[in-house]
Design a protein around this motif. Structure first.
Motif, mmCIF file in Angstrom:
data_model
loop_
_atom_site.group_PDB
_atom_site.id
_atom_site.type_symbol
_atom_site.label_atom_id
_atom_site.label_comp_id
_atom_site.label_asym_id
_atom_site.label_seq_id
_atom_site.Cartn_x
_atom_site.Cartn_y
_atom_site.Cartn_z
ATOM 1 N N SER A 1 0.843 -1.187 0.000
ATOM 2 C CA SER A 1 0.000 0.000 0.000
ATOM 3 C C SER A 1 0.879 1.237 0.000
ATOM 4 O O SER A 1 1.975 1.221 0.559
ATOM 5 C CB SER A 1 -0.912 0.030 1.223
ATOM 6 O OG SER A 1 -1.761 -1.080 1.263
ATOM 7 N N CYS A 2 0.370 2.302 -0.605
ATOM 8 C CA CYS A 2 1.096 3.571 -0.639
ATOM 9 C C CYS A 2 0.094 4.705 -0.536
ATOM 10 O O CYS A 2 -0.791 4.822 -1.386
ATOM 11 C CB CYS A 2 1.901 3.687 -1.918
ATOM 12 S SG CYS A 2 2.602 5.322 -2.211
ATOM 13 N N LEU B 1 10.500 0.108 -13.472
ATOM 14 C CA LEU B 1 9.051 0.152 -13.341
ATOM 15 C C LEU B 1 8.490 -1.247 -13.096
ATOM 16 O O LEU B 1 8.884 -2.210 -13.764
ATOM 17 C CB LEU B 1 8.424 0.722 -14.615
ATOM 18 C CG LEU B 1 6.908 0.661 -14.693
ATOM 19 C CD1 LEU B 1 6.293 1.661 -13.747
ATOM 20 C CD2 LEU B 1 6.441 0.909 -16.117
ATOM 21 N N VAL B 2 7.551 -1.331 -12.154
ATOM 22 C CA VAL B 2 6.801 -2.563 -11.934
ATOM 23 C C VAL B 2 5.390 -2.396 -12.494
ATOM 24 O O VAL B 2 4.926 -3.189 -13.307
ATOM 25 C CB VAL B 2 6.742 -2.919 -10.435
ATOM 26 C CG1 VAL B 2 5.863 -4.148 -10.213
ATOM 27 C CG2 VAL B 2 8.143 -3.136 -9.871
ATOM 28 N N ALA B 3 4.710 -1.343 -12.046
ATOM 29 C CA ALA B 3 3.340 -1.106 -12.498
ATOM 30 C C ALA B 3 2.985 0.348 -12.254
ATOM 31 O O ALA B 3 3.466 0.951 -11.285
ATOM 32 C CB ALA B 3 2.359 -2.021 -11.773
ATOM 33 N N VAL B 4 2.138 0.902 -13.095
ATOM 34 C CA VAL B 4 1.710 2.279 -12.934
ATOM 35 C C VAL B 4 0.220 2.382 -13.226
ATOM 36 O O VAL B 4 -0.311 1.638 -14.058
ATOM 37 C CB VAL B 4 2.526 3.225 -13.848
ATOM 38 C CG1 VAL B 4 2.254 2.926 -15.306
ATOM 39 C CG2 VAL B 4 2.238 4.679 -13.524
ATOM 40 N N PHE B 5 -0.445 3.290 -12.514
ATOM 41 C CA PHE B 5 -1.877 3.523 -12.667
ATOM 42 C C PHE B 5 -2.059 5.014 -12.924
ATOM 43 O O PHE B 5 -1.703 5.837 -12.087
ATOM 44 C CB PHE B 5 -2.602 3.110 -11.390
ATOM 45 C CG PHE B 5 -4.075 2.873 -11.568
ATOM 46 C CD1 PHE B 5 -4.927 3.905 -11.930
ATOM 47 C CD2 PHE B 5 -4.626 1.621 -11.345
ATOM 48 C CE1 PHE B 5 -6.283 3.694 -12.098
ATOM 49 C CE2 PHE B 5 -5.981 1.395 -11.495
ATOM 50 C CZ PHE B 5 -6.813 2.431 -11.863
ATOM 51 N N ARG C 1 -6.104 1.549 -7.423
ATOM 52 C CA ARG C 1 -5.952 2.913 -6.907
ATOM 53 C C ARG C 1 -7.271 3.376 -6.306
ATOM 54 O O ARG C 1 -8.339 3.144 -6.876
ATOM 55 C CB ARG C 1 -5.510 3.831 -8.051
ATOM 56 C CG ARG C 1 -5.376 5.296 -7.715
ATOM 57 C CD ARG C 1 -4.732 6.023 -8.883
ATOM 58 N NE ARG C 1 -4.719 7.455 -8.681
ATOM 59 C CZ ARG C 1 -4.088 8.317 -9.467
ATOM 60 N NH1 ARG C 1 -3.406 7.879 -10.520
ATOM 61 N NH2 ARG C 1 -4.131 9.608 -9.219
ATOM 62 N N ASP C 2 -7.176 4.048 -5.177
ATOM 63 C CA ASP C 2 -8.332 4.677 -4.533
ATOM 64 C C ASP C 2 -8.092 6.173 -4.555
ATOM 65 O O ASP C 2 -7.333 6.707 -3.733
ATOM 66 C CB ASP C 2 -8.480 4.150 -3.096
ATOM 67 C CG ASP C 2 -9.731 4.660 -2.416
ATOM 68 O OD1 ASP C 2 -10.251 5.724 -2.824
ATOM 69 O OD2 ASP C 2 -10.188 4.007 -1.472
ATOM 70 N N THR D 1 -4.413 6.763 -2.573
ATOM 71 C CA THR D 1 -3.699 5.534 -2.216
ATOM 72 C C THR D 1 -3.634 4.607 -3.416
ATOM 73 O O THR D 1 -4.599 4.496 -4.179
ATOM 74 C CB THR D 1 -4.393 4.823 -1.048
ATOM 75 O OG1 THR D 1 -4.386 5.701 0.089
ATOM 76 C CG2 THR D 1 -3.674 3.538 -0.672
ATOM 77 N N VAL D 2 -2.485 3.956 -3.563
ATOM 78 C CA VAL D 2 -2.317 2.964 -4.613
ATOM 79 C C VAL D 2 -1.864 1.658 -3.969
ATOM 80 O O VAL D 2 -1.151 1.661 -2.955
ATOM 81 C CB VAL D 2 -1.300 3.453 -5.677
ATOM 82 C CG1 VAL D 2 0.099 3.592 -5.103
ATOM 83 C CG2 VAL D 2 -1.308 2.550 -6.897
#
Length: 119
Positions: free
Chosen positions: A21-22, A47-51, A71-72, A77-78
């Motif tokens: 979580s971030c 890079l692993v993943a991006v939203f 993502r919220d 928060t991602v």
């Protein structure tokens, strides 16, 4: 002051799962992209993943089908759901937030969270 705080790392056996979580706080500007990057010992950060704010996602080939980013926006928060973990996933995972105003852009990073996968 903008803060990027990661949580959820740890030690897991190969084949197991973890959820990172971030949370980003301290900004009133738009958070365009939120993503996860990994850095293994002796290697470059990658890079692993991006939203994106538009709802699109992008994954590194090595994690496609195993990792899922969500993502919220209400909570800034991602999350990164990591399944079928492999020893080669072992790394420090960093959260990145791409914050934008009308004519400015800021890049913020978290302190990193260690993920260790034992084989």
């Amino acid at each position: 002051q903008v803060q990027v705080v990661e949580s959820g790392g740890g030690l897991v056996q190969a084949g197991g799962s973890l959820r990172l979580s971030c949370a980003v706080s301290g900004t009133t500007f738009s958070i365009h992209e939120m993503g996860w990057y990994s850095q293994a010992p002796g290697k470059e950060r990658e890079l692993v993943a991006v939203f994106t704010s538009g709802g699109s996602t992008n994954y590194a080939d090595s994690v496609k089908g195993r990792f899922f980013i969500s993502r919220d926006n209400a909570k800034n928060t991602v999350y990164l759901q990591m399944n079928s973990l492999k020893a080669e996933d072992t790394a420090v995972y960093y959260c990145n937030a791409d914050v934008r105003a009308v004519s400015r852009r800021w890049d913020y990073w978290g302190q990193g969270t260690q993920v260790t996968v034992s084989s």
